[in-house]
Design an enzyme around this catalytic site. Structure first.
Site: not given
Lengths: 461, 80
Positions: A159, A202, A209, A237, A275, A289, A293, A339
Site C-alpha cells: 500500500k 501479509k 472472522h 455481519k 476481533e 481490532e 461496547r 439479522r
C-alpha cells in the site's frame, strides 16, 4: 455506587434489550429518542422518555450536549450508549463523567487507545497478541521492502503509505511480481501522493472472522469464549454463531487467552470484543481490532454461556467486581443468529422502510427474537435497517440449524420486505451447513443468485 | 408560466449537496432539465439521487438540507 436510574442513548432493538436488562435490576429507565422515534418500543417499555432532537441522527443520537443535558434534566445516574452512534466515542464517555454521571462502558482513555488502529496494534504487540504481519511503519526503498517480504512470505499487500480509501493497493504473490510491481508502486505513490513511501502487510486471503467476548472490571478480565461472524456482506455481519464450530480447541484456548491478555494489559472495564482473522489452513490468527461496547451479535454468546452480558455490563459500571471467575464460564450447545433487516434481498438489498401490518414471531424452546417491531409500528427511514435478530440455540450445530430452519418458516412480517428469505436459503445451503465459509463467501454466493430458488413471498398490506 | 413540483420518491433525509464540502446541486434561479439530479434522499444509510421528472427554473426549495421527508413530499418548486 450501584446504578439506580439509567438513560438509554440509543434506539431500535438494542434499546429494548437494555430497558429490559435494567428493569430486571430494579433500575429506573429513561429512554432518549429523536422526534421520529417517539412511538418506538423502547419508549413504550421504559419508565420515562425524553426527546433529544430532530430525526437526523447528527442532531439527536449523535448530539453529545443534548444527551447529557437530557440525562441531567431527568436526574439519572448513568447513560448506556448501546452500539453504533456514540458507543465508541471517547469524548462522549468523558462528557458523561465530567457531568458527574456513569458511562456504561470503558473509560474514555481506553476507548481512545483501542479505537486508534496504530495504538491498538501496538497494545496488542505489547500484550503478545499476534497482529497481521507487516512492516513496522513506512518503507522507503525496495531493499527494505524485500527484507520485510522475506520475513513474512507471499502473498502480501503493498500500500502507498500516503494513500487511502483503497488507492494504490497491490497484491503481490511471487518474487517475479515483486520485482516488477514494487518499484512501480513506489513510483506511482510518488506521482499520486508526492510520497513514495510504502507499507507492506501479509495478505490473509481466505480467513474466518472469529471474535472473543470479554468482561472486565478494570482489574480482572474473563472471556466468554468466541463467536464466528464470517458471513458478511459489504463488511456487515449477516449471520453469527457461537461457538466457532471449526476452531480446534487448542486454538480456541490461545485465542481467548490473547483477548484476555490484551484487555488486561489496558485495565479494561465493561463488555468488549476482540476481533480476529483466522486462517484455518495455517491455523494462524491475527488481531484486527477491539470493539469497546456491546455488540449486535451478543445474544449467541448469552445462549451458549447463560450469561446476561447487558446485565453484567450495567453491574460493572455500577462498581461491582466481576461476579464470575473464568472457571465458572462454560459453553453448552450451539447458537446461531440471523439479522433480519428491512432490505429487499431480491433487489440488491434496497432498504424497505414501511409499516408493520402483522408480525408472526416463531416460538418454542431455544428460540429468541430480539426486536423493536410491534404490529402497527411505522419503521422510520432515518436509521439503519436492522429490525431484529432471530437467535436459536440447541445442543449441537446440526440441531440448531434444523431449529433455525423451522423458526424462519414460522417468521413473518407483513407489510415490510425483509432479509428473512436470504436466511432461509443460507440455512439450507450445503456449504453453510458444513460450516465451510470465509469472510468473502457470502458475496461470492450472492453473485450466483441462489435466491431464485426460494419462492418470493407476496408482500401484504 | 405554470408552477411545478418535484416530489421525493422515497422517505428519508434530504440533502441538497453530494457531500458537505460540495456546492448544492441546484440553487434558486437555476434551470433544471429533465433527469438532472436535484438532491439526495438517504433512506436507512443508503443514498439515492433525486432526478427531476420535469424541466423548469428553481423558484424555491420547499425543504431544508438534512430535513426529514416523506415519500411524495414536494421538494422543490419550478417555474416554466
Amino acid at each position: 455506587m450501584p446504578i439506580t436510574s439509567l438513560l438509554i442513548a440509543n434506539r431500535g432493538e438494542i434499546a429494548v434489550r437494555i430497558v429490559r436488562a435494567a428493569r430486571e435490576l430494579g433500575i429506573r429507565t429513561v429512554q432518549a429518542h429523536s422526534d421520529a422515534d417517539a412511538d418506538m418500543l423502547a419508549v413504550r417499555l421504559a419508565d420515562d422518555a425524553v426527546s433529544i432532537g430532530p430525526p437526523h441522527a447528527a442532531k439527536s443520537y449523535l448530539n453529545i450536549d443534548a444527551i447529557v443535558e437530557a440525562a441531567r434534566a431527568k436526574g439519572v445516574d448513568a447513560i448506556h450508549p448501546g452500539y453504533g452512534f456514540l458507543a465508541e466515542n471517547a469524548d462522549f464517555a468523558d462528557a458523561i463523567e465530567a457531568a458527574g454521571m456513569i458511562f456504561v462502558g470503558p473509560s474514555g482513555s481506553n476507548i481512545r487507545l483501542l479505537g486508534d488502529k496504530v495504538a491498538a496494534r501496538q497494545a496488542a504487540d505489547a500484550a503478545g497478541v499476534p497482529t497481521v504481519p507487516g512492516s513496522e511503519g513506512r518503507i522507503d526503498d525496495v531493499a527494505a521492502a524485500r527484507a520485510v517480504v522475506d520475513e513474512i512470505g507471499y502473498p502480501v499487500l503493498v500500500k502507498a503509505a500516503a494513500g487511502g480509501g483503497g488507492r494504490g493497493i497491490r497484491v503481490i504473490t511471487s518474487a517475479e511480481e515483486f520485482d516488477r510491481l514494487v518499484p512501480q508502486a513506489a513510483a506511482e505513490a510518488q506521482a499520486a501522493f508526492g510520497d513514495g513511501g510504502l507499507y507492506i502487510e501479509k495478505l490473509i486471503a481466505r480467513a474466518r472472522h472469529v471474535e472473543v467476548q470479554v468482561l472486565g472490571d478494570g482489574t480482572d478480565v474473563v472471556h466468554c469464549y468466541e463467536r464466528e461472524c464470517s458471513l458478511q456482506r459489504r463488511r456487515q455481519k449477516v449471520w453469527e454463531e457461537a461457538p466457532a464450530a471449526m476452531l480446534d480447541d487448542d486454538i480456541r484456548q490461545s485465542l481467548c487467552a490473547a483477548a484476555v491478555a490484551l484487555a488486561k494489559s489496558v485495565g479494561y472495564r465493561g463488555a468488549g470484543t476482540a476481533e480476529f482473522l483466522y486462517d484455518d489452513e495455517t491455523r494462524d490468527f491475527y488481531f484486527i481490532e477491539m470493539n469497546t461496547r456491546i455488540q449486535v451479535e451478543h445474544p449467541v454468546t448469552e445462549l451458549v454461556t447463560g450469561i446476561d452480558l447487558v446485565r453484567e455490563m450495567i453491574l460493572i459500571a455500577g462498581g461491582e467486581p466481576l461476579r464470575l471467575a473464568q472457571d465458572d464460564i462454560a459453553v453448552s450447545g450451539h447458537a446461531i443468529e440471523c439479522r433480519i433487516n428491512a432490505e429487499d434481498p431480491y433487489n440488491d438489498f434496497m432498504p424497505f422502510p414501511g409499516t408493520v401490518a402483522g408480525l408472526t414471531v416463531p416460538g418454542g424452546p431455544g428460540v429468541r427474537f430480539d426486536t423493536m417491531l410491534y404490529p402497527g409500528y411505522a419503521i422510520p427511514p432515518f436509521y439503519d435497517s436492522l429490525l431484529g435478530k432471530l437467535i436459536v440455540w440447541d445442543d449441537s450445530r446440526d440441531a440448531a440449524l434444523a431449529r433455525l430452519d423451522g423458526a424462519l418458516a414460522e417468521f413473518d412480517v407483513e407489510g415490510v420486505t425483509t432479509t428473512a428469505p436470504l436466511h432461509q436459503a443460507l440455512v439450507r445451503d450445503d456449504d453453510v451447513r458444513a460450516g465451510a465459509f470465509h469472510t468473502k463467501f457470502l458475496e461470492q454466493w450472492l453473485e450466483r443468485e441462489p435466491l431464485g430458488e426460494v419462492k418470493k413471498r407476496e408482500v401484504a398490506g | 408560466m405554470a408552477s411545478k413540483q418535484i416530489l421525493s420518491p422515497l422517505p428519508g433525509t434530504f440533502y441538497r449537496r453530494s457531500s458537505p464540502d460540495q456546492p448544492p446541486y441546484k440553487d434558486k434561479g437555476d434551470s433544471v432539465a429533465e433527469g438532472d439530479v436535484i438532491g439526495l434522499v438517504e433512506v436507512m444509510k443508503s443514498f439515492n439521487e433525486v432526478k427531476a421528472d420535469t424541466a423548469g427554473t428553481v423558484v424555491e426549495f420547499l425543504v431544508e438540507n438534512e430535513d426529514p421527508v416523506m415519500a411524495g413530499q414536494p421538494l422543490v418548486e419550478l417555474d416554466g
